[in-house]
Each structure stands twice: as C-alpha cells, then as structure tokens.
Write a protein that holds these residues in place. Structure first.
Motif, PDB file in Angstrom:
ATOM      1  N   ASP A 245      27.514  -3.238 -21.887  1.00  0.00           N
ATOM      2  CA  ASP A 245      28.928  -3.107 -21.507  1.00  0.00           C
ATOM      3  C   ASP A 245      29.550  -1.811 -22.018  1.00  0.00           C
ATOM      4  O   ASP A 245      30.768  -1.674 -22.057  1.00  0.00           O
ATOM      5  CB  ASP A 245      29.746  -4.322 -21.972  1.00  0.00           C
ATOM      6  CG  ASP A 245      29.893  -4.405 -23.490  1.00  0.00           C
ATOM      7  OD1 ASP A 245      29.403  -3.499 -24.197  1.00  0.00           O
ATOM      8  OD2 ASP A 245      30.512  -5.379 -23.966  1.00  0.00           O
ATOM      9  N   SER A 246      28.698  -0.852 -22.385  1.00  0.00           N
ATOM     10  CA  SER A 246      29.189   0.439 -22.850  1.00  0.00           C
ATOM     11  C   SER A 246      28.322   1.554 -22.287  1.00  0.00           C
ATOM     12  O   SER A 246      27.229   1.323 -21.759  1.00  0.00           O
ATOM     13  CB  SER A 246      29.180   0.501 -24.382  1.00  0.00           C
ATOM     14  OG  SER A 246      27.854   0.449 -24.872  1.00  0.00           O
ATOM     15  N   GLU A 247      28.799   2.764 -22.419  1.00  0.00           N
ATOM     16  CA  GLU A 247      28.081   3.918 -21.894  1.00  0.00           C
ATOM     17  C   GLU A 247      26.817   4.220 -22.682  1.00  0.00           C
ATOM     18  O   GLU A 247      25.780   4.570 -22.114  1.00  0.00           O
ATOM     19  CB  GLU A 247      29.007   5.144 -21.915  1.00  0.00           C
ATOM     20  CG  GLU A 247      28.365   6.408 -21.370  1.00  0.00           C
ATOM     21  CD  GLU A 247      29.298   7.605 -21.398  1.00  0.00           C
ATOM     22  OE1 GLU A 247      29.116   8.467 -22.273  1.00  0.00           O
ATOM     23  OE2 GLU A 247      30.210   7.670 -20.548  1.00  0.00           O
ATOM     24  N   LEU A 248      26.871   4.075 -24.001  1.00  0.00           N
ATOM     25  CA  LEU A 248      25.735   4.425 -24.856  1.00  0.00           C
ATOM     26  C   LEU A 248      24.848   3.237 -25.192  1.00  0.00           C
ATOM     27  O   LEU A 248      23.788   3.398 -25.793  1.00  0.00           O
ATOM     28  CB  LEU A 248      26.232   5.081 -26.150  1.00  0.00           C
ATOM     29  CG  LEU A 248      26.986   6.395 -25.967  1.00  0.00           C
ATOM     30  CD1 LEU A 248      27.438   6.945 -27.323  1.00  0.00           C
ATOM     31  CD2 LEU A 248      26.145   7.429 -25.235  1.00  0.00           C
ATOM     32  N   GLY A 249      25.258   2.040 -24.804  1.00  0.00           N
ATOM     33  CA  GLY A 249      24.409   0.870 -25.011  1.00  0.00           C
ATOM     34  C   GLY A 249      24.782   0.074 -26.248  1.00  0.00           C
ATOM     35  O   GLY A 249      25.419   0.580 -27.172  1.00  0.00           O
ATOM     36  N   ASN A 250      24.334  -1.184 -26.269  1.00  0.00           N
ATOM     37  CA  ASN A 250      24.672  -2.103 -27.348  1.00  0.00           C
ATOM     38  C   ASN A 250      23.458  -2.600 -28.120  1.00  0.00           C
ATOM     39  O   ASN A 250      23.613  -3.387 -29.057  1.00  0.00           O
ATOM     40  CB  ASN A 250      25.423  -3.314 -26.772  1.00  0.00           C
ATOM     41  CG  ASN A 250      26.701  -2.920 -26.073  1.00  0.00           C
ATOM     42  OD1 ASN A 250      26.684  -2.378 -24.967  1.00  0.00           O
ATOM     43  ND2 ASN A 250      27.836  -3.164 -26.713  1.00  0.00           N
TER      44      ASN A 250
END
Length: 296
Positions: A245-250
């Motif tokens: 759910d983010s650009e750089l990953g979770n």
C-alpha cells in the motif's frame, strides 16, 4: 500524461510446458536450457519479455502509446529518429540544439517512454545516434523479471523425426526420406519471480495503472497467441501478486516469495501434469500494508 502507479508489487508466475522446448539454448544446439549442476530447467527473462511484447503488439496493434520498441525487423534507430523529429533535432544541428536546451536528452527519453510500452515497462538502452552525440543513457524500467526455474529437475528427450520431402535433386536419387531431430521436455513446471517498482515508474518512465492492468493481462495470456509445435503446450497456471500500500513497499520481497510453496505430490514419481503439483500460498498474518491476490 497519465499518472504513474502508486503501489509496489511483487509477483510470482507459474507456467508449464508439455512435450516442448520452452527456451532453446543456441550454444547447445538449441537444447532446452538447463542448470548443469542441478538439472533444473531455466527460461531466460528475455524469452518471457518477448512473449509479453508480442502479446501487447497483437492486442494493441500499434495503438498510440502502446507500440513496441524491441521488435523483429525494425532497427532501433528507425524508432529513435521519430524522437529526434519530435524535438526538432537533425544530425547537423545537434550541438546547437544541446547548447540551447540542456534538457534535450531527457526530452527524447520522455518521448520514447510515452510512445513505447516496453520502454515504459522494462526500460531500454537508448543509445540513439553515435554520430549525433545524443545519448539518453539506460532507462531503468519499473518491471524486472528474473530467470524462470523448473520446480523439479528436467529430462531432455531427443526425438528423431523424418520427412518425405527431399531437399535436392541429387539427394532424391539416393533416398526417399530425410532425418532430423528435435528436443523436448516431457513435462516441467517453472516458477519466476518479478517486481514492479512504483518509485521508478514515477521518477523515470511514467508507467501507469492502465499499463499495469495490461501487463497482468499480457502475463496471463503470453503463451496463448504464441503456440508453436517446437514449444509444445505451454500455459500460465498461476499469477500470484503481492500488492503493497506504499510506493517503496511494506515488506522485503523474499519474505513474501517464501510464502509460496510449490511441491510435487508425494504419490507422484514423475510429474506429467499441473495437477501433479500442490501450490499453496500462506496468507496468514501478512505484513501490515500487503495484500495477496491470486489472479488465476
């Protein structure tokens, strides 16, 4: 320009081959590629990208923004010229243009990304004209694939074939058939892991949500428009996608890939069908901000 994707993705593709050669090695008489130490079959990322490019080209048919840069029979410089024309560059006025516009190289790169799907997705080396002293450098695409590897070691079979048509008149006087051979793998299931970087999409190529949906469609159908006797029966069996759910990953990619297990069933000695394998995905307690989607 369409807004680029916002989410990072990690994905796994499972595909199989039956009585075919999924990726011949020209350095080994076009035999299927094999890891000589383990006996596992391999398929290169270049081979898989070719299938995806072919599908996009077939479906979009040179639709604006969805053309293919790396394609058979089209020199790269021919496509490069279109970018030069668009920014008003000719071979004789390059130095003057670059002095007047320091961003000329990036403008050419942006033109190529906007017009060619495979550059937007996979990147490309945009060397353009050496004589023109224009070099957009290497465009790093947001989608990266590794080599596919078979789940089990493979056995390559050499099949002898005959034909009744003789090549030359002199040979026709001596024989009535000609012999040949082809290499096949009776059955193998392959796995390849891939990555989609929203960060590179935003900063470099502008890979959009519509592009992403078309890419998933191309992956699922990449063998459907590419059947051939040499490759036998090939099909994509699973497309498992982890969406952050983010650009750089979770979460680290490897931890997500480890949740996918592909095992030959205990009572199967030699796999000859996809049903001979059991595929499980552990979706319990996924890292916060990560969803798992099984698209097939």
């Amino acid at each position: 320009m369409t807004e680029s994707i916002k989410n990072r993705y990690d994905f796994t593709i499972l595909f199989d081959v039956e009585n075919g050669n999924p990726n011949g090695d020209p350095d080994a008489g076009n035999m299927p590629r094999i890891d000589t130490e383990t006996g596992h079959g391999t398929v290169t990322d270049v081979c898989l990208k070719r299938k995806i490019r072919n599908y996009i080209e077939t479906v979009c048919e040179d639709k604006m923004g969805y053309r293919i840069y790396v394609k058979e029979g089209v020199p790269l410089n021919r496509s490069d010229k279109e970018a030069f024309v668009a920014v008003g560059v000719e071979e004789g006025n390059v130095k003057e243009k670059k002095k007047a516009d320091p961003d000329l190289d990036s403008k050419i790169r942006d033109f190529m990304c906007a017009n060619f799907f495979d550059i937007r997705a996979f990147g490309a080396v945009l060397t353009t004209f050496v004589k023109a002293a224009l070099n957009c450098g290497q465009v790093r695409g947001p989608i990266q694939l590794g080599f596919a590897r078979s789940i089990d070691p493979v056995v390559t079979q050499e099949v002898t074939i005959t034909r009744t048509a003789i090549t030359t008149e002199s040979d026709a006087e001596k024989k009535t058939t000609e012999m040949g051979r082809k290499y096949i793998i009776p059955y193998a299931l392959y796995r390849v892991d891939g990555y989609v970087s929203a960060n590179l999409a935003r900063k470099v190529t502008g890979f959009s949500e519509a592009d992403l949906q078309l890419f998933w469609q191309a992956v699922i159908n990449m063998f459907e428009q590419d059947h051939s006797a040499a490759r036998g029966n090939m099909a994509v069996r699973e497309l498992i996608v982890f969406k952050h759910d983010s650009e750089l990953g979770n979460a680290p990619s490897y931890k997500l890939f480890e949740r996918i297990s592909v095992q030959r069933k205990a009572d199967v000695i030699a796999a000859r069908n996809y049903k001979d394998y059991e595929v499980t995905v552990d979706t319990n307690e996924l890292p916060e901000g990560v969803d798992c989607i099984r698209m097939i």
